[in-house]
Design a protein around this motif. Structure first.
Motif, PDB file in Angstrom:
ATOM      1  N   ASN A  39       0.933  -1.474   0.042  1.00 58.10           N
ATOM      2  CA  ASN A  39       0.020  -0.175   0.094  1.00 58.10           C
ATOM      3  C   ASN A  39       0.640   0.824   0.063  1.00 58.10           C
ATOM      4  N   ASP A  57      -5.960  -5.332   2.178  1.00 57.86           N
ATOM      5  CA  ASP A  57      -5.933  -4.863   4.116  1.00 57.86           C
ATOM      6  C   ASP A  57      -4.970  -5.037   4.131  1.00 57.86           C
ATOM      7  N   GLU A  58      -4.446  -4.164   5.591  1.00 56.92           N
ATOM      8  CA  GLU A  58      -2.867  -4.392   6.374  1.00 56.92           C
ATOM      9  C   GLU A  58      -3.860  -5.593   7.496  1.00 56.92           C
ATOM     10  N   THR A  59      -4.757  -5.607   7.521  1.00 54.93           N
ATOM     11  CA  THR A  59      -5.262  -6.832   8.920  1.00 54.93           C
ATOM     12  C   THR A  59      -4.421  -8.256   8.414  1.00 54.93           C
ATOM     13  N   GLU A 104      -3.245 -11.423   1.548  1.00 55.76           N
ATOM     14  CA  GLU A 104      -3.488 -10.798   1.130  1.00 55.76           C
ATOM     15  C   GLU A 104      -4.288 -10.704  -0.650  1.00 55.76           C
ATOM     16  N   GLU A 152      -7.652 -12.370  -0.601  1.00 58.93           N
ATOM     17  CA  GLU A 152      -8.853 -11.436  -0.132  1.00 58.93           C
ATOM     18  C   GLU A 152      -8.693  -9.946  -0.755  1.00 58.93           C
ATOM     19  N   LEU A 153      -7.825  -9.429  -1.756  1.00 57.80           N
ATOM     20  CA  LEU A 153      -8.196  -8.072  -2.296  1.00 57.80           C
ATOM     21  C   LEU A 153      -9.238  -8.927  -3.698  1.00 57.80           C
ATOM     22  N   ARG A 155     -12.785  -9.281  -2.951  1.00 57.90           N
ATOM     23  CA  ARG A 155     -13.097  -7.762  -3.426  1.00 57.90           C
ATOM     24  C   ARG A 155     -13.312  -7.289  -4.497  1.00 57.90           C
TER      25      ARG A 155
END
Length: 357
Positions: free
Chosen positions: A84, A184-186, A191, A194-195, A198
């Motif tokens: 990011n 998502d930085e959590t 990741e 997950e991206l 979305r």
């Protein structure tokens, strides 16, 4: 599909690369990026974690030698945070993710841009082709390239082009990132999956082009491999907690294998102590069947042509497959039960190589 004009062959490209303790690989990865032939402008943004092996100093020297290279800090050392930070610093409408353990094939970026335009996809990925330099690393690479090793993910060797669940690394339209949000930085591992979830939920397409090839260099030692897969499994367990059935069934195979190993140990102990006997013992022995089948599968992979050119490589093949699956399964179960919490991939922090027994 209609062509999408925002990704023409002259489109500017921002390559982004999170970096931590990659001195042995960084220069080759950077060279593969800078060698990409593009009609439009390009830049490479390195998100530097707190390396201890001289990687930061090497990155600074590379940036001094080529003004296309820019540096941003990633003091947290987490991959999505670094990604990011690099995206926020980027200047161009297409983002190309690159891993410091990877090397882009010649023409990779140019073809990816053409595929973006041809398909109208939001994200385009290619095939990961793992490779190795040592007998251990070569054995891991064969496991990566086999459906047995990583569960048959589409980008591990498919020849079929089309819509995909996720994309390896990824060539992404910046406008889509602005729409759905960045990484998502959590989430410390997974990741990218997950991206892409979305992106697909927003109605966009994720596309796999098998003619896009990226060379990936796996971890160099048994301990690093085990730590990497334990962390990856833990975060997949976390993703199962968050997204449930959106996760494919293949992710449940390693924990099922681990549970069967545990059951087999318990049954074996009860049989040896004669607590189990007769018909009950015979019925309980069913737990050994999956392990026998798995052992035969691993042995066949090690012995078949391509299982290794030397005895050392074949021995390591027998070791790395169970290591990958059981470490992943152990991490997964912990991730499902308690969440991944602060689990990180510490596999790049060690310095000890694994000798072949």
């Amino acid at each position: 599909m209609e062509e999408h004009d925002s990704a023409t062959p002259a489109t500017g490209v921002s390559f982004i690369m999170p970096v931590l303790n990659e001195r042995a690989y960084l220069e080759h990865a950077v060279d593969s990026v800078l060698a990409q032939e593009l009609e439009g402008p390009s830049e490479l943004i390195l998100a530097l974690g707190p390396s201890t092996d001289g990687t930061t100093e090497l990155a600074q020297r590379l940036a001094e030698q080529d003004d296309r290279i820019r540096l941003v800090d990633n003091p947290a050392a987490h991959i999505p945070v670094g990604l990011n930070a690099a995206i926020r610093a980027s200047r161009h409408p297409v983002i190309v993710r690159v891993d410091a353990h990877s090397e882009l094939a010649p023409g990779y970026a140019q073809r990816a841009l053409a595929t973006l335009r041809r398909t109208g996809a939001a994200n385009v990925g290619g095939v990961m082709r793992a490779d190795g330099r040592t007998p251990f690393q070569k054995a891991v690479a064969r496991a990566y390239n086999s459906p047995i090793g990583l569960g048959g993910g589409a980008y591990h060797g498919t020849t079929h082009e089309g819509e995909a669940e996720s994309a390896y690394l990824g060539v992404i339209r910046r406008e889509v990132l602005d729409e759905v949000g960045m990484f998502d930085e959590t989430i410390r591992r997974g990741e990218d999956w997950e991206l892409n979830l979305r992106i697909r939920q927003a109605g966009h397409t994720v596309w796999l082009d098998p003619k896009l090839s990226v060379t990936y260099w796996p971890r160099e030692s048994w301990w690093r491999l085990a730590r990497q897969f334990k962390a990856t499994g833990a975060w997949r367990g976390e993703l199962v907690r968050r997204y449930g059935r959106s996760n494919g069934l293949r992710f449940f195979a390693p924990p099922a294998l681990l549970l069967d190993v545990v059951l087999a140990v318990i049954v074996g102990a009860l049989q040896l102590s004669r607590v189990l006997g007769g018909v009950a013992s015979l019925v309980a022995s069913v737990v050994y069947l999956p392990l026998i089948a798995y052992s035969l599968l691993v042995g066949a992979m090690a012995l078949k042509p391509g299982g290794g050119r030397t005895p050392r490589e074949r021995v390591w093949t027998l070791a790395v497959l169970p290591t990958m699956h059981l470490a992943w399964g152990f991490g997964f179960i912990g991730g499902v039960l308690r969440g991944a919490r602060d689990t990180v991939d510490a596999s790049r922090l060690g310095t000890q190589n694994t000798p072949l027994p």
